[in-house]
Write an enzyme that holds these catalytic residues in place. Structure first.
Site, PDB file in Angstrom:
ATOM      1  N   THR A   1       0.815  -1.217   0.000  1.00 30.93           N
ATOM      2  CA  THR A   1       0.000   0.000   0.000  1.00 30.93           C
ATOM      3  C   THR A   1       0.852   1.273   0.000  1.00 30.93           C
ATOM      4  O   THR A   1       1.894   1.325   0.630  1.00 30.93           O
ATOM      5  CB  THR A   1      -0.897  -0.007   1.254  1.00 30.93           C
ATOM      6  OG1 THR A   1      -1.703  -1.176   1.211  1.00 30.93           O
ATOM      7  CG2 THR A   1      -1.789   1.216   1.318  1.00 30.93           C
TER       8      THR A   1
ATOM      9  N   GLY B   1       2.730  -2.835   8.115  1.00 27.86           N
ATOM     10  CA  GLY B   1       2.937  -3.376   9.456  1.00 27.86           C
ATOM     11  C   GLY B   1       4.384  -3.802   9.655  1.00 27.86           C
ATOM     12  O   GLY B   1       4.963  -4.437   8.770  1.00 27.86           O
TER      13      GLY B   1
ATOM     14  N   GLU C   1      -6.732  -5.530   3.349  1.00 25.56           N
ATOM     15  CA  GLU C   1      -6.682  -6.775   2.554  1.00 25.56           C
ATOM     16  C   GLU C   1      -7.822  -6.806   1.532  1.00 25.56           C
ATOM     17  O   GLU C   1      -8.491  -7.807   1.352  1.00 25.56           O
ATOM     18  CB  GLU C   1      -6.770  -8.009   3.468  1.00 25.56           C
ATOM     19  CG  GLU C   1      -5.759  -8.066   4.595  1.00 25.56           C
ATOM     20  CD  GLU C   1      -4.307  -8.035   4.115  1.00 25.56           C
ATOM     21  OE1 GLU C   1      -4.084  -8.247   2.910  1.00 25.56           O
ATOM     22  OE2 GLU C   1      -3.415  -7.776   4.936  1.00 25.56           O
TER      23      GLU C   1
END
Lengths: 652, 652
Positions: free
Chosen positions: B141, B180, B426
């Site tokens: 992303t 993350g 997701e």
């Protein structure tokens, strides 16, 4: 910069006179434009470092509490220095997006003392309350009981020998709980306790004025154990010290009973209040205020979402090399514009409710109780409707923003967290629904001529009323349809004698509240027509129409089940909604600008006025404490050992 | 103690064999009972002070990050010391209710490297990855683009002279974002970037293995700017360092392209992958896992809510002097038991999906792509359905608890905050819905014989199929009804050529996913019958039936609009639901106990196993930092000045 261009274009595409619509929205109940006042106060606060929000996302709850107290102290100081009116101070607190314990003093403690204290008590304390020489809270809810006041366990036993009341918490579950400002702030409180008269006679819940902390050193007075009840879910209400208190045979003088209406004589005889429901006024006042608050909360969320959707571009690139603005997708504006319509309706509805509440209070003060049952039903029904709806709407607005909506810097999460308790406090929504239905069932037995505005839809149940096939173009017909649904559902509820339809109560209550709001929306349309330019009024009419149609769409299952609309009308309804949305699109930014919410108020990187969302987000991210060092503390402590263990294993 | 009595009675009223149902729920995909394993691991962690949760609600995000890293390090140490299997370690992380960055290494980084790295790359790094000698993340992303991978802006330009790729972030919006473990933890990453070949030829997104931080001192390597993106909404994902990264003409060797499938030759010629969709496997794996996670999240929430509703008493006192247990109210169990039914279905569905995914991966590894389109549609549809539903369910469970549900100590808020991003990450749910509908429209043109299990409902569109009037007693008929809705809605979507029905895509996708789940539920009923005592299977059949009927009730507007049920059947449906709820009530506690979630795992004062909720809440409140001093710091600083100013004013 494409974002700036997109935002500028969106502002230029607006056909409405933004300032005029803004004034229309912000007129106060006396017909004066509040905009100037709000602007003036907002400028003072936003330029004062005390109200800076930069570090707010990173502080602990204890720090948030201290920050809240500093801001409170500062506002009171500004009130004095700048000679603010009481109204100015109210505006100052309302432009802050922090919930503060001081609201409990002004909205719950002060009105109850002034409304229900005996002359003797007022003589002694009224000035102290008004000047905040003492700080108050309102102790009702207990650990074991909330909405159901009749089951509260705390006792206030009258002791004729000393002319005192003895306040006592007999059980763990009788501990007062959730009380805003009780945890660490309040010096005094109004306490709800069962009045016990000599001989053990239980007279049910009454109110008492109770000192809690020493004015010398702020320590708890002997006989009281109190503290903060800990953090709230989702980090909501972080600056408020919701507290608990237990009383161990704690004595207060007889005059501390709030006895303007009910009294105890020196020998312990009970003197009845003229009307047993007098103390309801406070709760209704708070519920009325919640409608207005729900309007401003959803206005903030939708301003953020519509601004971000205007500058965010996603999808295939067109001939101009640009992706499509997200707001142009029907799946996006079809979600956002109905929310915008509800924001408008709730803001205006909140104002109407304040007006009605004013009339009601004046009547109540003069002993006229006639509006009481209706006001109770209205405030309950609207409280449930508005709070439940805006929680969904705030979350829909957040989801429309995609992944970035989950950043704290988007600002919508904080709105959600802080408004969330409104669905369970000041009357749990499921409990209030029952009361709305009870009132509706009672009213359904009345003559048409005696129906109150909140029950007018029940006229339809009387013979001779025929149900028309609605057109989706005429607001009057859609309002009538919404009234029909309420009427038929109430009839259904009256005829249902088992509880096998477990959601019926909720559906009836919602139908009744929505029928009432619908009639108010008709008035809003005509008020807009009489106070705005024709072209502005027309845009607002579209917005209000969208409110009505999406209200119908939101309860399609009931309309279809009750045969109020036919299956094939579902399609035409959705087509009509889609058409209004397309027509409103050029005014989407104008209509959100008209809420007049400043960047400082919104505190959202994605809802900035100028549309430069990515720059704003980048700037906010640099303030994150984890970014103040390149290598985190956790490296030496944990990450290095993990890597070292790995290398060891890799060699084996 | 009434609470203990109520809880004991509720346990004794259960007719099911709790241990048998628990084993049924926790069998893993190979048919082995996982319960023993989970018990063993849970005991280790819950008795280790490193995993103590007492102070968790009070710490800052930086502290939460450090705590997360300490727990991660400790789990790896335990893995070594106690000779845990890989599966044991997975279970250890899964019983923690903290989201940790380490999951990105094991679930995203490691599978992609091992699945798509070239032999040369694997030779060099595979062991380091497996042993965690390097720690990874997955950089997809960007600030400006999420789901729409085709529009990503980061470039990887091949430089034939040096046999390197130059990674570059050309714009602010190309900054990698939300990644993350990137913020502070990861030393390496898999990066998605547009592959640019000599001459500027853009080959679209490809994957590259990128070193990020020095293994000497954890500092960022030259050419990389990276950090944490700041706090998340609602204090969710607090321990995860979601991060950003910008690359300034950063060079990596040619072998770092994950080139098992697509390759670039030394002179810069592109060698096509055998199948362009090979890299989808990873995303589908993660989505499959989300179904299982959604099951366990809602299992936790409903365990808390049902336990609290069992011991909480509200209302009028009966002849025994006690108020009614809240769970006995139809308005309460009518909300909670359907949620319980979804928890069961999603837990079992998650297991089925793991099984299907195993088959699929084996096929994929051997080059067989036949299941790919179906797996994509299934995982997308179920991801949307499960994540959207459980968010509503967790919040309904929270609201059912009244005011106390808003306490952080209730534990439901944290569940909500941590699962919330699943609706947008997701694959944003609205984006995935479109893909489900596209697949459905494509399949609707297929022969009945070639329909996959996920599309089997489409057989109904073929001539000769007649729609039956359903009975609410027969699961097969209700499943058929749900399949009919999917079929007719798909047909509707095929015939709709404008976008005026803005929610059609969502409704079709939901209908398709629910039809598939319904057929799976039929299998669950028969599996329960073949593996449990008859009386236990019967209770589960009731629970599954409740799932099916409340699924129909949840989309009544569509069933009525499409004429699949008639208005008068709404009532009989609700009656049937209410009846099942009443029948399930004695097993409510037993069915939640069967999830086997320990008090330490739940971390909820209101969901304690023994029912002593008020004692638990009281104990938690005493840990609040504000309660460690009687007078808060804010007193001297702010409260005292407020009171002093008040006294001054009062004297004027």
């Amino acid at each position: 910069m494409q974002n700036t261009v997109d935002m500028t274009n969106a502002r230029e595409s607006a056909t409405i006179d933004v300032a005029a619509v803004r004034n229309f929205l912000t007129y106060d109940i006396d017909g004066l434009a509040r905009w100037e006042q709000k602007q003036r106060i907002e400028k003072v606060l936003s330029s004062d470092p005390m109200f800076d929000k930069t570090n707010r996302p990173f502080i602990t709850r204890t720090e948030a509490y201290s920050r809240g107290q500093r801001m409170t102290n500062r506002i009171y100081q500004l009130e004095q220095d700048l000679r603010w009116s009481k109204g100015d101070t109210v505006v100052a607190f309302s432009v802050l997006d922090d919930r503060l314990p001081s609201g409990l003093h002004s909205d719950a403690f002060e009105p109850v003392i002034s409304g229900q204290g005996s002359p003797a008590l007022l003589d002694k304390y009224a000035k102290l309350v008004v000047t905040r020489s003492i700080l108050g809270c309102y102790l009702q809810t207990e650990l074991g009981h909330g909405s159901n006041v009749a089951q509260l366990e705390t006792t206030a036993t009258f002791i004729p020998q000393t002319q005192e009341f003895e306040i006592h918490s007999p059980t763990l579950t009788s501990t007062k709980w959730w009380i805003g400002a009780l945890g660490k702030t309040a010096t005094h409180g109004v306490l709800q306790a069962k009045l016990i008269l000599p001989g053990g006679k239980d007279m049910g819940p009454h109110l008492f004025f109770v000192p809690l902390r020493s004015l010398e050193d702020h320590k708890l007075l002997p006989g009281i154990i109190a503290g903060d009840i800990g953090p709230k879910a989702l980090n909501g209400y972080v600056s408020v010290d919701n507290g608990y208190a237990r009383f161990d045979r704690y004595r207060i003088p007889k005059e501390n009973m709030l006895s303007k209406f009910a009294q105890v004589t020196e020998d312990g005889t009970y003197v009845k209040p003229p009307h047993s429901k007098l103390s309801y006024g406070g709760m209704m006042y708070i519920r009325s205020g919640m409608i207005s608050h729900s309007g401003s909360a959803v206005a903030r969320a939708i301003t953020i979402a519509i601004r971000y959707a205007t500058v965010r571009r996603q999808g295939e690139r067109g001939p101009d090399g640009l992706e499509q603005q997200v707001i142009t997708y029907p799946s996006v504006h079809g979600r956002l514009l109905p929310i915008l319509s509800r924001a408008y309706v709730y803001v205006l509805l909140g104002r109407n409710m304040f007006k009605s509440f004013g009339t009601f209070s004046r009547q109540l003060a003069s002993g006229n109780m006639s509006m009481l049952p209706e006001m109770h039903a209205i405030t309950s029904g609207l409280k449930v409707l508005c709070t439940a709806t805006i929680m969904d709407d705030i979350e829909s607005a957040r989801r429309s923003m995609g992944g970035h909506g989950y950043s704290a810097f988007a600002g919508v999460g904080k709105l959600y967290a802080d408004y969330l308790p409104s669905v369970t406090f000041e009357g749990e929504n499921f409990v209030l629904d029952k009361q709305v239905v009870r009132a509706a069932l009672k009213a359904s037995k009345d003559d048409t001529s005696s129906l109150s505005p909140f029950s007018r839809y029940l006229r339809l149940l009387h013979p001779g009323k025929e149900f028309p096939v609605p057109s989706w173009l005429d607001p009057t017909e859609v309002v009538l349809l919404l009234e029909w649904r309420a009427a038929v559902l109430v009839q259904d509820a009256a005829e249902t004698d088992d509880d096998s339809d477990t959601s019926l109560t909720q559906r009836v209550s919602k139908a009744v509240a929505e029928a009432f709001v619908a009639t108010q929306v008709l008035e809003m349309i005509s008020t807009a027509q009489s106070s705005l330019r024709a072209e502005d009024a027309l845009v607002l009419k579209g917005l209000f129409m969208l409110y009505l149609l999406s209200t119908v769409e939101g309860s399609l299952a009931d309309f279809l089940t009750l045969n109020l609309i036919k299956g094939d009308q579902t399609k035409s309804l959705r087509k009509a909604i889609s058409k209004i949305c397309r027509e409103l699109l050029p005014n989407a930014i104008g209509l959100t600008d008209a809420f007049g919410i400043s960047d400082w108020e919104l505190d959202s990187a994605l809802g900035v006025y100028d549309g430069r969302v990515y720059e704003a987000l980048w700037a906010r991210v640099q303030t994150e404490p984890l970014n103040q060092t390149e290598v985190p503390e956790a490296y030496e402590e944990s990450i290095k050992p993990i890597l070292a263990r790995g290398r060891q294993l890799a060699k084996l």
